[in-house]
Design a protein around this motif. Structure first.
Motif, PDB file in Angstrom:
ATOM      1  N   GLN A  95      25.064  47.191  42.052  1.00 57.39           N
ATOM      2  CA  GLN A  95      26.161  48.068  42.445  1.00 57.39           C
ATOM      3  C   GLN A  95      27.474  47.298  42.514  1.00 57.39           C
ATOM      4  OE1 GLN A  95      25.028  50.058  46.064  1.00 57.39           O
ATOM      5  NE2 GLN A  95      23.590  51.426  45.024  1.00 57.39           N
ATOM      6  N   CYS A  96      27.414  46.080  43.019  1.00 60.60           N
ATOM      7  CA  CYS A  96      28.610  45.235  43.111  1.00 60.60           C
ATOM      8  C   CYS A  96      29.146  44.928  41.714  1.00 60.60           C
ATOM      9  CB  CYS A  96      28.276  43.950  43.867  1.00 60.60           C
ATOM     10  SG  CYS A  96      29.698  42.906  44.188  1.00 60.60           S
ATOM     11  N   ARG A  97      28.243  44.579  40.780  1.00 60.80           N
ATOM     12  CA  ARG A  97      28.665  44.299  39.400  1.00 60.80           C
ATOM     13  C   ARG A  97      29.266  45.548  38.755  1.00 60.80           C
ATOM     14  NH1 ARG A  97      23.840  41.167  39.216  1.00 60.80           N
ATOM     15  NH2 ARG A  97      22.734  42.868  38.209  1.00 60.80           N
ATOM     16  N   SER A  98      28.646  46.699  39.016  1.00 62.18           N
ATOM     17  CA  SER A  98      29.145  47.948  38.454  1.00 62.18           C
ATOM     18  C   SER A  98      30.536  48.268  38.993  1.00 62.18           C
ATOM     19  CB  SER A  98      28.171  49.083  38.782  1.00 62.18           C
ATOM     20  OG  SER A  98      28.687  50.306  38.334  1.00 62.18           O
ATOM     21  N   ILE A  99      30.711  48.112  40.302  1.00 64.22           N
ATOM     22  CA  ILE A  99      32.023  48.372  40.908  1.00 64.22           C
ATOM     23  C   ILE A  99      33.059  47.390  40.366  1.00 64.22           C
ATOM     24  CG2 ILE A  99      33.299  48.232  43.095  1.00 64.22           C
ATOM     25  CD1 ILE A  99      30.703  49.367  44.437  1.00 64.22           C
ATOM     26  N   THR A 100      32.683  46.122  40.254  1.00 64.77           N
ATOM     27  CA  THR A 100      33.604  45.111  39.724  1.00 64.77           C
ATOM     28  C   THR A 100      33.982  45.431  38.281  1.00 64.77           C
ATOM     29  OG1 THR A 100      32.628  43.430  41.170  1.00 64.77           O
ATOM     30  CG2 THR A 100      33.893  42.642  39.286  1.00 64.77           C
ATOM     31  N   ALA A 101      32.995  45.847  37.484  1.00 63.31           N
ATOM     32  CA  ALA A 101      33.278  46.202  36.079  1.00 63.31           C
ATOM     33  C   ALA A 101      34.218  47.407  36.015  1.00 63.31           C
ATOM     34  CB  ALA A 101      31.976  46.502  35.332  1.00 63.31           C
ATOM     35  N   ASP A 102      33.988  48.398  36.883  1.00 59.34           N
ATOM     36  CA  ASP A 102      34.875  49.572  36.920  1.00 59.34           C
ATOM     37  C   ASP A 102      36.299  49.178  37.303  1.00 59.34           C
ATOM     38  OD1 ASP A 102      32.817  51.223  36.178  1.00 59.34           O
ATOM     39  OD2 ASP A 102      32.431  52.009  38.198  1.00 59.34           O
ATOM     40  N   ILE A 103      36.413  48.288  38.279  1.00 59.15           N
ATOM     41  CA  ILE A 103      37.737  47.827  38.709  1.00 59.15           C
ATOM     42  C   ILE A 103      38.431  47.080  37.579  1.00 59.15           C
ATOM     43  CG2 ILE A 103      38.927  46.188  40.246  1.00 59.15           C
ATOM     44  CD1 ILE A 103      36.844  47.003  42.408  1.00 59.15           C
ATOM     45  N   GLU A 104      37.691  46.192  36.900  1.00 60.59           N
ATOM     46  CA  GLU A 104      38.279  45.438  35.777  1.00 60.59           C
ATOM     47  C   GLU A 104      38.708  46.384  34.657  1.00 60.59           C
ATOM     48  OE1 GLU A 104      35.541  42.416  34.521  1.00 60.59           O
ATOM     49  OE2 GLU A 104      35.744  41.297  36.393  1.00 60.59           O
ATOM     50  N   LEU A 105      37.868  47.378  34.371  1.00 58.32           N
ATOM     51  CA  LEU A 105      38.190  48.340  33.318  1.00 58.32           C
ATOM     52  C   LEU A 105      39.458  49.120  33.669  1.00 58.32           C
ATOM     53  CD1 LEU A 105      37.190  49.531  30.623  1.00 58.32           C
ATOM     54  CD2 LEU A 105      35.908  51.202  31.944  1.00 58.32           C
ATOM     55  N   GLU A 106      39.537  49.598  34.906  1.00 62.65           N
ATOM     56  CA  GLU A 106      40.720  50.350  35.324  1.00 62.65           C
ATOM     57  C   GLU A 106      41.962  49.457  35.343  1.00 62.65           C
ATOM     58  OE1 GLU A 106      43.137  53.438  36.291  1.00 62.65           O
ATOM     59  OE2 GLU A 106      41.082  53.496  35.542  1.00 62.65           O
ATOM     60  N   THR A 107      41.799  48.211  35.768  1.00 64.71           N
ATOM     61  CA  THR A 107      42.924  47.263  35.758  1.00 64.71           C
ATOM     62  C   THR A 107      43.406  47.038  34.334  1.00 64.71           C
ATOM     63  OG1 THR A 107      42.058  46.156  37.733  1.00 64.71           O
ATOM     64  CG2 THR A 107      43.637  44.921  36.406  1.00 64.71           C
ATOM     65  N   ASN A 108      42.470  46.858  33.403  1.00 65.27           N
ATOM     66  CA  ASN A 108      42.839  46.668  31.992  1.00 65.27           C
ATOM     67  C   ASN A 108      43.533  47.907  31.431  1.00 65.27           C
ATOM     68  OD1 ASN A 108      41.874  44.056  31.862  1.00 65.27           O
ATOM     69  ND2 ASN A 108      39.870  44.657  31.091  1.00 65.27           N
ATOM     70  N   ARG A 109      43.025  49.093  31.783  1.00 73.18           N
ATOM     71  CA  ARG A 109      43.657  50.332  31.307  1.00 73.18           C
ATOM     72  C   ARG A 109      45.099  50.427  31.802  1.00 73.18           C
ATOM     73  NH1 ARG A 109      38.883  54.118  32.869  1.00 73.18           N
ATOM     74  NH2 ARG A 109      37.574  53.881  31.066  1.00 73.18           N
ATOM     75  N   ARG A 110      45.266  50.150  33.083  1.00 69.13           N
ATOM     76  CA  ARG A 110      46.619  50.226  33.652  1.00 69.13           C
ATOM     77  C   ARG A 110      47.545  49.180  33.015  1.00 69.13           C
ATOM     78  NH1 ARG A 110      46.025  51.598  40.093  1.00 69.13           N
ATOM     79  NH2 ARG A 110      44.765  53.452  39.797  1.00 69.13           N
ATOM     80  N   TRP A 111      47.010  47.988  32.787  1.00 67.41           N
ATOM     81  CA  TRP A 111      47.800  46.929  32.161  1.00 67.41           C
ATOM     82  C   TRP A 111      48.208  47.339  30.745  1.00 67.41           C
ATOM     83  CZ3 TRP A 111      50.926  43.156  32.734  1.00 67.41           C
ATOM     84  CH2 TRP A 111      51.119  42.223  31.737  1.00 67.41           C
ATOM     85  N   LEU A 112      47.272  47.902  29.998  1.00 61.11           N
ATOM     86  CA  LEU A 112      47.583  48.337  28.633  1.00 61.11           C
ATOM     87  C   LEU A 112      48.617  49.463  28.635  1.00 61.11           C
ATOM     88  CD1 LEU A 112      44.071  48.278  26.925  1.00 61.11           C
ATOM     89  CD2 LEU A 112      46.004  46.786  26.449  1.00 61.11           C
ATOM     90  N   ARG A 113      48.477  50.422  29.570  1.00 60.20           N
ATOM     91  CA  ARG A 113      49.478  51.502  29.662  1.00 60.20           C
ATOM     92  C   ARG A 113      50.851  50.933  29.987  1.00 60.20           C
ATOM     93  NH1 ARG A 113      45.287  54.771  32.137  1.00 60.20           N
ATOM     94  NH2 ARG A 113      46.043  54.168  34.188  1.00 60.20           N
ATOM     95  N   LYS A 114      50.892  49.947  30.875  1.00 66.14           N
ATOM     96  CA  LYS A 114      52.169  49.324  31.252  1.00 66.14           C
ATOM     97  C   LYS A 114      52.750  48.577  30.043  1.00 66.14           C
ATOM     98  CE  LYS A 114      55.286  48.323  34.269  1.00 66.14           C
ATOM     99  NZ  LYS A 114      56.235  49.311  34.683  1.00 66.14           N
ATOM    100  N   GLN A 115      51.889  47.874  29.308  1.00 68.41           N
ATOM    101  CA  GLN A 115      52.347  47.174  28.102  1.00 68.41           C
ATOM    102  C   GLN A 115      52.931  48.163  27.096  1.00 68.41           C
ATOM    103  OE1 GLN A 115      48.933  44.992  26.638  1.00 68.41           O
ATOM    104  NE2 GLN A 115      49.960  43.061  27.013  1.00 68.41           N
ATOM    105  N   GLU A 116      52.188  49.261  26.877  1.00 68.46           N
ATOM    106  CA  GLU A 116      52.658  50.280  25.933  1.00 68.46           C
ATOM    107  C   GLU A 116      54.006  50.847  26.378  1.00 68.46           C
ATOM    108  OE1 GLU A 116      51.434  51.420  22.908  1.00 68.46           O
ATOM    109  OE2 GLU A 116      50.128  49.690  23.120  1.00 68.46           O
TER     110      GLU A 116
END
Length: 198
Positions: free
Chosen positions: A59-80
């Motif tokens: 569960q911890c790995r899943s939550i961490t992966a979700d957080i990383e994915l959302e962080t990457n999405r937000r970073w990419l949107r900000k870059q765009e």
């Protein structure tokens, strides 16, 4: 004490000794059983704890992966958003001819478009603000630089929808080269994205 009493006492003493031995063995067996039960309970508790820890880790790995994915999405949107803002700023500056020689820029874009479309008669679209630069003579001169001896004919059409740059279309409409500033900046977006990422 008579013989019978003596025998009774011996039998009783022997029975007491046997009973004590049986009781000691029973106590030993009970102690072993208690110890085994405690050990079994501890092993089961450890196994359940290991399963619970493994589930918590998943569960911890899943939550961490979700957080990383959302962080990457937000970073990419900000870059765009930053790249889009940069392109809009560059387009606005190009439209106002800020920071560069507009005539030289148009000549470079026109030569590139002429080379891409071929030595053919074309309709040429450009911003009305560039009418003083984009003339038939100017285009024919550039055409001869690209294609020596060219006799191509150019029909000029000022188009306010073009922010800057130049668009060439063959008279038959079969080919078009869009070298407007807006289209050039769109084509550069991927390159700018790579620069922003590195």
């Amino acid at each position: 004490m008579n013989q019978e009493d003596k025998l009774k006492q011996e039998l009783l003493a022997d029975a007491d000794a046997q009973a004590a031995e049986i009781m000691a063995r029973a106590q030993e067996e009970a102690d072993k059983l208690i110890q085994q039960t405690r050990q079994n309970a501890a092993e089961k508790r450890e196994a359940r704890l290991a399963v619970a820890m493994e589930e918590a880790e998943k569960q911890c790995r899943s939550i961490t992966a979700d957080i990383e994915l959302e962080t990457n999405r937000r970073w990419l949107r900000k870059q765009e958003a930053c790249i889009d803002e940069l392109l809009q700023t560059a387009l606005a500056k190009a439209d106002k001819a800020e920071g560069f020689d507009r005539a030289a820029s148009l000549a470079s874009l026109a030569k590139e478009a002429l080379a891409a479309i071929g030595d053919r008669d074309c309709v040429v679209f450009f911003n009305p603000a560039d009418e003083a630069i984009v003339t038939r003579d100017w285009l024919q001169k550039l055409s001869r630089e690209v294609y020596p001896g060219s006799n191509s004919v150019y029909v000029l059409k000022a188009d306010p929808s073009i922010d800057g740059g130049i668009v060439l279309k063959t008279k038959d409409g079969a080919r078009q080269v869009d070298n407007s500033y807006r289209t050039r900046l769109k084509r550069m977006k991927d390159s700018l994205r790579l620069v922003a990422i590195s």
